[in-house]
Design a protein around this motif. Sequence first.
Motif: not given
Length: 168
Positions: A44-52, A54-64
């Motif tokens: 899969d690949s996805f953008t996680d809008t929750e994990v960070c 509180a720090e004010g940014f999203d993370v992108f996972v181009p490969l899971e």
Amino acid sequence: MIAGTSGARSRLAFVGAVAIVAALAIVPAASASKPDRGTFDFTDSFTDTEVCAAEGFDVFVPLEHEYGFFNVFFDQDGNATKVIAHVNYDATITANGKTIYERDTYTNTFYPDGSDRSTGLTVHIQGAGGIVQLDAGQIVRDADGNVVYTHGPHPQLNGETFCSALAP
């Protein structure tokens, strides 16, 4: 597994449930038999809008990539007694021009009552400077998914994140 995403845990619970259901459909004779075996492989690949968040940014996972194998064990009456799944989880995680890599390897044991146990490296994240986060040892959950026992360090399980390694 990436904190904030329940997909990987849900997939593993699904794998355990599917393995038990499949095994029950092929009920062995009234004597203990060899385990039923199978494999799984998810990418899969996805953008996680929750994990960070509180720090004010999203993370992108181009490969899971989550893959492994499982064994379903039976008692002498042909009832599934447990499912043991060996899991490999690889992810590339990026944000703010920085990249970290997660390479987990652990074993999940699922029981008919819905409880489960994870042993191994459930979180192993590395960055340019070495280990960013490490959860290792054992986690036991009851049928409702509540953690009832841990052994070893489990900072991510206890709420810590890897976000500081990706902060701007």
